[in-house]
Design an enzyme around this catalytic site. Structure first.
Site, short mmCIF file in Angstrom:
data_model
loop_
_atom_site.label_atom_id
_atom_site.label_comp_id
_atom_site.label_asym_id
_atom_site.label_seq_id
_atom_site.Cartn_x
_atom_site.Cartn_y
_atom_site.Cartn_z
N HIS A 1 0.77 -0.99 0.01
CA HIS A 1 0.03 -0.01 -0.23
C HIS A 1 0.82 1.22 -0.11
O HIS A 1 0.73 2.09 -0.65
CB HIS A 1 -0.91 -0.04 1.24
CG HIS A 1 -2.16 -0.58 0.93
ND1 HIS A 1 -2.22 -1.95 0.85
CD2 HIS A 1 -3.41 -0.22 0.61
CE1 HIS A 1 -3.68 -2.37 0.43
NE2 HIS A 1 -4.34 -1.37 0.38
N LYS B 1 -9.97 -7.92 7.68
CA LYS B 1 -10.79 -8.20 8.92
C LYS B 1 -10.68 -6.90 9.86
O LYS B 1 -9.78 -6.11 9.80
CB LYS B 1 -10.21 -9.36 9.63
CG LYS B 1 -8.89 -9.04 10.22
CD LYS B 1 -8.31 -10.42 11.05
CE LYS B 1 -6.87 -10.22 11.58
NZ LYS B 1 -6.84 -9.59 12.64
#
Lengths: 177, 279
Positions: free
Chosen positions: A35, A100
């Site tokens: 990222h 999650k």
């Protein structure tokens, strides 16, 4: 509900937090280090190693594939560590993410604005999820090892819609007993 | 008195075998507790517990680790004082870890803290050694995932905070952690000692069998009260709502300084993995 990728904008907007779904199609793994790099490339105006248009990113760093296997264990990691980057990726075409845990309000706002969905995979179900992966290929940052970007072809990946395009969050439904 | 010699190679081999075993499937006591929890849940929480049961089966059959976070390698050595280890203990442990993570196709998650450069072989391990009586070495291997580790905390409370303050701190840790540590979790708690010793006790308490009763009746009662208070938050499995956020609280206590009341909480996800042996 069975979802086939790529999802149309209408399909994404029709999903509701709490829906139990399966996903079939192409997704890309990307976690912390990937990222950082992707957003650095966007900021520098460099071409990306894969198209973000309609992409579903999977916050996952798999185990190495044993002999004869497509991939090792490959469950989700905690999504909030990607919060600083996710709005940028939604603004540049991403359609969703699989992870999650909770995501931040800035991410939810970007999802509302650009039409993105946040899907939950079961943390710690890495062997089960690996069974759904039919092929895996490193497409960017091989030097990052487990954190490299992999293109995965998945069949019937079991997921739950975490946050939908209205901002509804499945985690907000948990109530004190 | 005779001194027993143990080679570094045999220590390395034992560590190797323990991690190969421990990284694949969570401990049986945890799987039993998850199965019990499944019978009490409904909706998405029941679905994730169903997935976890299936996941454990697949892991056992395929030898793929049940969770891709095969952790940082935590090793506890209780070394009998009548043992002489021939060779370098730290290197022997790291060698066992290195080979297990390679041969088991486990993820190498260890890197330099600031530069974030991966060491490539999941070493170094975290090694805790104790000298005990006897001529044996007891080894515990704990591959520890860091999604849950990130939720752990130490509080240096005031003596006036008392038992209630300690309990409130622990419940507050769980409230802040929410879905992040992959619940249902097991919490290790260390009360007393010093800043680092409370954390040591908390982590080591995770080795206790889930479902076992604390030998200290007062702590046993505290464990029950804490588990009930934490589960009453209603977060449930994976934070999706339900009755089973916390499978067990394991407390260890140690005397402390009159000026302080340290408390540490070590979070472990449902993939609580450890194995031990004696050589």
């Amino acid at each position: 509900m069975e979802l086939k990728l790529p999802l149309t904008k209408e399909e994404i907007r029709s999903l509701r937090a709490g829906d139990v779904v399966t996903l079939t199609g192409t997704i890309y793994t990307a976690r912390d280090a990937a990222h950082k790099r992707l957003c650095g490339m966007i900021e520098a105006g460099e071409p990306l190693p894969f198209s973000l248009e309609g992409a579903i990113l999977y916050y996952c760093g798999p185990c190495p594939a044993p002999e004869g296997a497509v991939i090792g264990s490959c469950g989700p990691t905690t999504s909030s560590r990607m919060d600083a980057y996710a709005p940028i990726l939604y603004a540049h075409g991403a359609s969703g993410a699989i992870g999650k845990g909770r995501i931040g309000t800035d991410v939810k706002a970007a999802m509302r604005k650009f039409g993105g969905v946040y899907l939950l995979a079961t943390g710690g179900a890495g062997a089960l999820l690996a069974k759904c992966v039919k092929s895996a290929e490193v497409v960017a940052f091989p030097e990052l090892g487990a954190e490299a970007v992999r293109r995965l072809e998945v069949v019937d990946l079991p997921l739950i819609v975490g946050v939908d395009t209205t901002g509804e969050d499945v985690y907000d439904r948990a109530r004190p007993l | 008195m005779s001194i027993r010699e143990v080679s570094a190679a045999s220590l390395s081999q034992a560590v190797y075998a323990l991690f190969l075993k421990a990284c694949v499937v969570p401990c049986r006591d945890v799987l039993d507790a998850l199965e019990h929890a499944r019978q009490q849940e409904s909706g998405p929480a029941a679905e994730v517990l169903r997935q976890l049961a299936e996941n454990a089966k697949i892991a056992e059959e395929t030898r793929l680790p049940s969770c891709q976070d095969t952790g940082m390698a935590i090793v506890y050595l209780d070394i009998g004082r009548d043992v002489h280890i021939t060779g370098n203990v730290t290197e022997a442990v790291n060698d066992g870890v290195r080979r297990a993570y390679r041969d088991g196709y486990f993820r190498k998650s260890v890197l330099s803290a600031l530069d974030r450069v991966n060491t490539g072989d999941n070493t170094p391990a975290i090694l805790h050694e104790r000298i005990v009586e006897g001529d044996r070495i007891h080894i515990w291997a704990m591959p520890k995932g860091f999604g849950s580790e990130n939720m752990s905390a130490v509080g240096m409370l005031k003596p006036s905070d008392g038992v209630e303050g300690v309990c409130n701190f622990i419940v507050e840790c769980a409230r802040k952690a929410g879905p992040n540590p992959c619940p249902p979790v097991v919490l290790g708690v260390g009360i007393g000692g010093s800043f680092e010793y409370a954390a040591y006790l908390a982590k080591r308490a995770l080795l206790r069998e889930v479902g076992s009763k604390n030998r200290d009746a007062r702590l046993a009662e505290l464990e029950t009260v804490l588990r009930e208070r934490i589960n009453a938050l209603g977060y449930g499995p994976m934070g999706l709502g339900g009755r089973n956020y916390c499978l067990a609280v394991h407390i260890d206590e140690y005397p402390t300084h009159l000026a302080s009341l340290p408390v540490a909480v070590s979070f472990c996800c449902h993939a609580l993995r450890h194995a031990d042996c004696e050589i």
